[in-house]
Design a protein around this motif. Sequence first.
Motif, PDB file in Angstrom:
ATOM      1  N   LEU A 136      16.107  -7.085 -24.125  1.00 41.89           N
ATOM      2  CA  LEU A 136      15.528  -6.618 -22.872  1.00 41.89           C
ATOM      3  C   LEU A 136      14.426  -7.575 -22.457  1.00 41.89           C
ATOM      4  O   LEU A 136      13.496  -7.822 -23.223  1.00 41.89           O
ATOM      5  N   ASN A 137      14.534  -8.119 -21.262  1.00 44.56           N
ATOM      6  CA  ASN A 137      13.521  -9.021 -20.726  1.00 44.56           C
ATOM      7  C   ASN A 137      12.722  -8.251 -19.682  1.00 44.56           C
ATOM      8  O   ASN A 137      13.116  -8.187 -18.503  1.00 44.56           O
ATOM      9  N   VAL A 138      11.628  -7.647 -20.138  1.00 41.27           N
ATOM     10  CA  VAL A 138      10.869  -6.710 -19.310  1.00 41.27           C
ATOM     11  C   VAL A 138       9.753  -7.450 -18.582  1.00 41.27           C
ATOM     12  O   VAL A 138       8.860  -8.031 -19.215  1.00 41.27           O
ATOM     13  N   GLN A 139       9.788  -7.412 -17.273  1.00 41.72           N
ATOM     14  CA  GLN A 139       8.770  -8.075 -16.452  1.00 41.72           C
ATOM     15  C   GLN A 139       7.383  -7.523 -16.771  1.00 41.72           C
ATOM     16  O   GLN A 139       7.194  -6.310 -16.899  1.00 41.72           O
ATOM     17  N   ILE A 140       6.397  -8.413 -16.910  1.00 43.75           N
ATOM     18  CA  ILE A 140       5.031  -7.955 -17.142  1.00 43.75           C
ATOM     19  C   ILE A 140       4.512  -7.244 -15.897  1.00 43.75           C
ATOM     20  O   ILE A 140       4.959  -7.508 -14.778  1.00 43.75           O
TER      21      ILE A 140
END
Length: 319
Positions: A136-140
Amino acid sequence: MRDFPPLPQPADHEGQPRKVGVEIEFGGLNEAEAARLCANHLGGEATQTDSHIWKVNNTRIGTLEVYLDIFLRNATQSKLRDLALDLGREVVPVEIVSEPLERDGLQKLDGLREVLRKAGALGSGAGWTFGFGVHLNVQIASGCDADIVRPLLAYALIEDWMRNANPIDESRRILPFTDPYPTDFVRDLIALGPDAPVSEVRETYLHHNPTRNRGLDMLPIFAERAPERVEAVVSGKLSARPTFHFRLPDCLIDDEDWSLSDEWQRWLIVERVAQDAGVLARLGKAWEDDHGMITISRQSWARRCGEILHEAGLDKAGA
Protein backbone atom coordinates in the motif's frame (compact mmCIF):
# COMPACT_ATOMS: atom_id res chain seq x y z
CA MET A 1 -18.16 -5.74 -1.03
CA ARG A 2 -15.88 -4.93 1.92
CA ASP A 3 -15.66 -1.42 3.34
CA PHE A 4 -12.56 0.76 3.41
CA PRO A 5 -12.96 3.10 6.40
CA PRO A 6 -11.54 6.60 5.99
CA LEU A 7 -8.11 7.62 7.22
CA PRO A 8 -8.01 9.72 10.42
CA GLN A 9 -6.74 12.56 8.21
CA PRO A 10 -8.73 11.85 5.05
CA ALA A 11 -7.63 14.97 3.14
CA ASP A 12 -4.23 16.35 2.24
CA HIS A 13 -3.03 19.89 2.95
CA GLU A 14 -4.91 21.15 -0.12
CA GLY A 15 -8.17 19.60 1.03
CA GLN A 16 -8.07 16.83 -1.58
CA PRO A 17 -8.74 13.19 -0.65
CA ARG A 18 -5.58 11.31 0.20
CA LYS A 19 -4.99 8.51 -2.29
CA VAL A 20 -3.48 5.05 -2.10
CA GLY A 21 -1.63 3.14 -4.79
CA VAL A 22 -1.85 -0.64 -4.51
CA GLU A 23 0.52 -3.38 -5.67
CA ILE A 24 -0.77 -6.96 -5.65
CA GLU A 25 1.61 -9.91 -6.13
CA PHE A 26 0.31 -13.39 -6.94
CA GLY A 27 0.97 -16.61 -8.83
CA GLY A 28 -1.17 -19.04 -10.77
CA LEU A 29 -1.87 -16.70 -13.70
CA ASN A 30 0.42 -15.22 -16.30
CA GLU A 31 0.57 -11.53 -17.19
CA ALA A 32 -1.65 -11.84 -20.28
CA GLU A 33 -4.38 -13.70 -18.38
CA ALA A 34 -4.28 -11.20 -15.53
CA ALA A 35 -4.39 -8.19 -17.86
CA ARG A 36 -7.39 -9.55 -19.74
CA LEU A 37 -9.24 -10.24 -16.49
CA CYS A 38 -8.56 -6.65 -15.43
CA ALA A 39 -10.01 -5.33 -18.68
CA ASN A 40 -13.02 -7.66 -18.56
CA HIS A 41 -13.91 -6.66 -15.01
CA LEU A 42 -12.96 -2.97 -14.91
CA GLY A 43 -13.28 -2.02 -18.56
CA GLY A 44 -10.54 -0.60 -20.71
CA GLU A 45 -8.12 -2.12 -23.18
CA ALA A 46 -5.32 -4.56 -22.34
CA THR A 47 -2.18 -3.82 -24.38
CA GLN A 48 1.08 -5.73 -24.39
CA THR A 49 4.00 -3.31 -24.27
CA ASP A 50 6.78 -5.92 -23.89
CA SER A 51 7.02 -9.70 -23.75
CA HIS A 52 6.18 -9.74 -20.03
CA ILE A 53 4.61 -6.30 -19.52
CA TRP A 54 0.99 -5.25 -20.09
CA LYS A 55 -0.97 -2.07 -19.53
CA VAL A 56 -4.71 -1.84 -19.09
CA ASN A 57 -5.76 1.67 -20.07
CA ASN A 58 -9.04 3.52 -19.47
CA THR A 59 -10.37 1.25 -16.73
CA ARG A 60 -12.87 2.53 -14.18
CA ILE A 61 -9.93 3.08 -11.79
CA GLY A 62 -7.44 4.48 -14.30
CA THR A 63 -4.46 2.69 -15.79
CA LEU A 64 -3.24 -0.63 -14.41
CA GLU A 65 0.21 -2.09 -15.03
CA VAL A 66 0.56 -5.86 -15.12
CA TYR A 67 3.97 -7.51 -15.28
CA LEU A 68 6.27 -10.24 -14.07
CA ASP A 69 7.81 -8.70 -10.96
CA ILE A 70 11.53 -9.14 -11.56
CA PHE A 71 14.31 -6.67 -12.24
CA LEU A 72 15.04 -8.31 -15.61
CA ARG A 73 11.84 -6.88 -17.06
CA ASN A 74 13.63 -3.51 -17.18
CA ALA A 75 16.54 -4.95 -19.17
CA THR A 76 16.74 -4.57 -22.94
CA GLN A 77 14.48 -7.13 -24.58
CA SER A 78 16.31 -10.14 -25.95
CA LYS A 79 15.76 -13.88 -26.34
CA LEU A 80 18.06 -14.53 -23.38
CA ARG A 81 16.20 -12.07 -21.16
CA ASP A 82 12.81 -13.49 -22.13
CA LEU A 83 14.04 -17.05 -21.49
CA ALA A 84 15.25 -16.04 -18.02
CA LEU A 85 11.89 -14.43 -17.29
CA ASP A 86 10.02 -17.54 -18.42
CA LEU A 87 12.22 -19.78 -16.26
CA GLY A 88 11.62 -17.56 -13.24
CA ARG A 89 7.86 -17.71 -13.54
CA GLU A 90 7.52 -20.49 -10.95
CA VAL A 91 8.95 -18.34 -8.17
CA VAL A 92 8.46 -14.76 -9.40
CA PRO A 93 5.02 -13.19 -8.95
CA VAL A 94 2.86 -11.40 -11.44
CA GLU A 95 2.16 -7.93 -10.11
CA ILE A 96 -0.76 -5.60 -10.71
CA VAL A 97 -0.02 -1.95 -9.92
CA SER A 98 -2.77 0.64 -9.67
CA GLU A 99 -2.73 4.40 -9.96
CA PRO A 100 -3.31 6.29 -6.66
CA LEU A 101 -6.91 5.55 -5.74
CA GLU A 102 -9.60 7.07 -3.56
CA ARG A 103 -11.72 4.83 -1.34
CA ASP A 104 -14.25 3.94 -4.04
CA GLY A 105 -11.35 2.93 -6.27
CA LEU A 106 -10.07 0.62 -3.53
CA GLN A 107 -13.47 -1.05 -3.41
CA LYS A 108 -13.47 -1.58 -7.17
CA LEU A 109 -9.95 -3.02 -7.01
CA ASP A 110 -11.09 -5.38 -4.26
CA GLY A 111 -13.80 -6.61 -6.62
CA LEU A 112 -11.05 -7.46 -9.13
CA ARG A 113 -9.30 -9.43 -6.38
CA GLU A 114 -12.30 -11.78 -6.23
CA VAL A 115 -12.29 -12.20 -10.02
CA LEU A 116 -8.60 -13.13 -9.96
CA ARG A 117 -9.18 -15.64 -7.16
CA LYS A 118 -11.92 -17.42 -9.07
CA ALA A 119 -9.65 -17.57 -12.14
CA GLY A 120 -6.94 -19.41 -10.16
CA ALA A 121 -4.69 -16.72 -8.69
CA LEU A 122 -2.49 -18.06 -5.88
CA GLY A 123 -1.28 -16.25 -2.77
CA SER A 124 1.51 -16.51 -0.22
CA GLY A 125 0.46 -19.82 1.25
CA ALA A 126 0.28 -21.74 -2.03
CA GLY A 127 3.97 -22.71 -2.03
CA TRP A 128 7.09 -22.27 0.06
CA THR A 129 8.64 -20.09 -2.66
CA PHE A 130 5.57 -17.86 -2.94
CA GLY A 131 6.63 -14.92 -0.78
CA PHE A 132 3.92 -12.72 -2.27
CA GLY A 133 2.63 -9.54 -0.72
CA VAL A 134 0.35 -6.55 -1.03
CA HIS A 135 1.95 -3.12 -0.94
CA LEU A 136 0.00 0.00 0.00
CA ASN A 137 1.45 3.34 -1.07
CA VAL A 138 -0.40 5.72 1.23
CA GLN A 139 -0.14 9.42 0.43
CA ILE A 140 1.17 11.50 3.33
CA ALA A 141 -1.31 13.97 4.83
CA SER A 142 1.13 16.86 4.33
CA GLY A 143 4.80 17.67 4.14
CA CYS A 144 4.81 18.78 7.78
CA ASP A 145 7.35 16.92 9.90
CA ALA A 146 4.74 15.54 12.29
CA ASP A 147 2.68 13.98 9.48
CA ILE A 148 5.72 11.94 8.47
CA VAL A 149 7.46 11.28 11.78
CA ARG A 150 4.47 10.27 13.91
CA PRO A 151 3.14 7.50 11.62
CA LEU A 152 6.69 6.14 11.36
CA LEU A 153 7.07 6.16 15.15
CA ALA A 154 3.63 4.58 15.60
CA TYR A 155 4.47 1.78 13.18
CA ALA A 156 7.87 1.15 14.78
CA LEU A 157 6.26 0.83 18.22
CA ILE A 158 3.46 -1.54 17.16
CA GLU A 159 5.25 -3.55 14.47
CA ASP A 160 5.98 -6.53 16.72
CA TRP A 161 2.32 -6.63 17.79
CA MET A 162 1.16 -6.44 14.16
CA ARG A 163 3.42 -9.32 13.19
CA ASN A 164 2.26 -11.36 16.19
CA ALA A 165 -1.45 -10.62 15.75
CA ASN A 166 -1.40 -11.37 12.01
CA PRO A 167 1.70 -13.46 11.32
CA ILE A 168 3.01 -13.24 7.79
CA ASP A 169 3.30 -16.48 5.84
CA GLU A 170 6.39 -18.60 6.46
CA SER A 171 7.41 -18.17 2.82
CA ARG A 172 7.83 -14.44 3.43
CA ARG A 173 9.60 -14.85 6.78
CA ILE A 174 12.52 -16.65 5.17
CA LEU A 175 12.86 -13.94 2.51
CA PRO A 176 14.38 -10.54 3.36
CA PHE A 177 11.73 -8.38 1.71
CA THR A 178 9.90 -7.33 4.89
CA ASP A 179 12.44 -7.55 7.71
CA PRO A 180 11.39 -5.86 10.98
CA TYR A 181 13.00 -2.64 12.11
CA PRO A 182 16.16 -3.20 14.18
CA THR A 183 15.66 -2.71 17.90
CA ASP A 184 18.38 -0.05 18.06
CA PHE A 185 16.53 1.96 15.42
CA VAL A 186 13.31 1.91 17.44
CA ARG A 187 15.26 2.95 20.53
CA ASP A 188 16.83 5.91 18.68
CA LEU A 189 13.48 6.87 17.15
CA ILE A 190 11.84 6.99 20.58
CA ALA A 191 14.69 9.18 21.82
CA LEU A 192 14.12 11.61 18.95
CA GLY A 193 10.42 11.77 19.79
CA PRO A 194 7.23 12.48 17.82
CA ASP A 195 8.15 16.13 17.22
CA ALA A 196 11.61 15.49 15.80
CA PRO A 197 12.62 17.17 12.53
CA VAL A 198 12.29 14.92 9.50
CA SER A 199 15.92 15.58 8.61
CA GLU A 200 17.12 14.03 11.89
CA VAL A 201 14.73 11.10 11.58
CA ARG A 202 15.90 10.53 8.01
CA GLU A 203 19.54 10.28 9.08
CA THR A 204 18.66 7.86 11.87
CA TYR A 205 16.58 5.80 9.48
CA LEU A 206 19.32 5.61 6.85
CA HIS A 207 21.89 4.63 9.48
CA HIS A 208 19.84 1.65 10.65
CA ASN A 209 17.89 0.82 7.49
CA PRO A 210 19.98 1.31 4.32
CA THR A 211 17.57 -1.02 2.49
CA ARG A 212 14.09 -1.16 0.99
CA ASN A 213 13.42 -4.47 2.74
CA ARG A 214 11.35 -3.27 5.67
CA GLY A 215 7.69 -3.73 6.55
CA LEU A 216 7.31 0.04 6.30
CA ASP A 217 9.70 1.41 3.69
CA MET A 218 10.27 5.14 4.22
CA LEU A 219 12.81 5.56 1.44
CA PRO A 220 10.31 6.87 -1.16
CA ILE A 221 9.45 9.80 1.14
CA PHE A 222 13.06 10.52 2.05
CA ALA A 223 14.20 10.18 -1.56
CA GLU A 224 11.68 12.77 -2.68
CA ARG A 225 12.87 15.25 -0.07
CA ALA A 226 16.62 14.54 -0.16
CA PRO A 227 17.40 12.42 -3.25
CA GLU A 228 21.18 12.85 -3.22
CA ARG A 229 21.41 11.92 0.46
CA VAL A 230 19.40 8.73 -0.02
CA GLU A 231 21.22 7.75 -3.22
CA ALA A 232 24.52 8.03 -1.36
CA VAL A 233 23.41 5.38 1.12
CA VAL A 234 21.03 3.06 -0.72
CA SER A 235 21.93 1.33 -3.98
CA GLY A 236 19.42 0.40 -6.64
CA LYS A 237 16.47 2.10 -8.25
CA LEU A 238 14.23 4.16 -5.97
CA SER A 239 10.82 5.59 -6.75
CA ALA A 240 10.72 8.93 -4.95
CA ARG A 241 7.17 9.86 -3.97
CA PRO A 242 5.33 11.30 -0.95
CA THR A 243 3.89 7.98 0.20
CA PHE A 244 4.33 5.52 3.05
CA HIS A 245 5.28 2.24 1.36
CA PHE A 246 3.59 -0.38 3.56
CA ARG A 247 5.09 -3.72 2.52
CA LEU A 248 4.18 -5.95 5.46
CA PRO A 249 0.87 -7.56 4.38
CA ASP A 250 0.69 -10.99 2.76
CA CYS A 251 -1.29 -11.58 -0.40
CA LEU A 252 -3.86 -14.24 0.48
CA ILE A 253 -5.75 -13.83 -2.78
CA ASP A 254 -6.72 -17.52 -2.97
CA ASP A 255 -8.54 -17.31 0.39
CA GLU A 256 -12.18 -16.40 -0.24
CA ASP A 257 -12.43 -14.79 3.21
CA TRP A 258 -9.49 -12.44 2.61
CA SER A 259 -9.84 -8.91 1.29
CA LEU A 260 -7.65 -5.91 0.54
CA SER A 261 -9.75 -4.21 3.21
CA ASP A 262 -8.12 -6.46 5.83
CA GLU A 263 -4.71 -4.99 5.00
CA TRP A 264 -6.10 -1.47 4.69
CA GLN A 265 -7.45 -1.69 8.21
CA ARG A 266 -4.04 -2.71 9.52
CA TRP A 267 -2.66 0.54 8.17
CA LEU A 268 -5.55 2.46 9.73
CA ILE A 269 -4.38 1.30 13.15
CA VAL A 270 -0.95 2.81 12.48
CA GLU A 271 -2.44 6.19 11.63
CA ARG A 272 -4.88 6.14 14.54
CA VAL A 273 -2.05 5.45 16.97
CA ALA A 274 -0.06 8.27 15.36
CA GLN A 275 -2.98 10.65 15.96
CA ASP A 276 -3.27 9.80 19.67
CA ALA A 277 -0.43 11.63 21.45
CA GLY A 278 -1.23 10.00 24.78
CA VAL A 279 -1.12 6.45 23.44
CA LEU A 280 2.02 7.21 21.45
CA ALA A 281 3.77 8.47 24.59
CA ARG A 282 2.55 5.51 26.65
CA LEU A 283 3.77 3.03 24.04
CA GLY A 284 7.18 4.69 23.88
CA LYS A 285 7.63 4.62 27.65
CA ALA A 286 6.41 1.02 27.91
CA TRP A 287 8.70 -0.05 25.04
CA GLU A 288 11.76 1.34 26.85
CA ASP A 289 10.66 -0.28 30.10
CA ASP A 290 10.13 -3.63 28.39
CA HIS A 291 13.41 -3.65 26.47
CA GLY A 292 15.83 -2.25 29.03
CA MET A 293 19.42 -2.17 27.79
CA ILE A 294 19.08 -5.30 25.68
CA THR A 295 16.22 -7.08 23.91
CA ILE A 296 15.83 -10.76 24.72
CA SER A 297 12.51 -11.42 22.96
CA ARG A 298 10.14 -9.43 20.79
CA GLN A 299 7.21 -11.57 21.95
CA SER A 300 6.90 -9.99 25.39
CA TRP A 301 6.63 -6.53 23.85
CA ALA A 302 4.10 -7.74 21.28
CA ARG A 303 1.85 -8.91 24.12
CA ARG A 304 2.28 -5.75 26.18
CA CYS A 305 1.75 -3.53 23.17
CA GLY A 306 -1.47 -5.41 22.38
CA GLU A 307 -2.73 -4.81 25.92
CA ILE A 308 -2.09 -1.07 25.63
CA LEU A 309 -3.80 -0.86 22.26
CA HIS A 310 -6.77 -2.88 23.52
CA GLU A 311 -7.23 -0.63 26.53
CA ALA A 312 -7.18 2.38 24.20
CA GLY A 313 -9.66 0.74 21.81
CA LEU A 314 -7.08 0.82 19.01
CA ASP A 315 -6.35 -2.86 18.48
CA LYS A 316 -8.97 -3.03 15.71
CA ALA A 317 -9.48 -0.36 13.10
CA GLY A 318 -13.24 -0.81 13.10
CA ALA A 319 -15.64 0.90 10.77
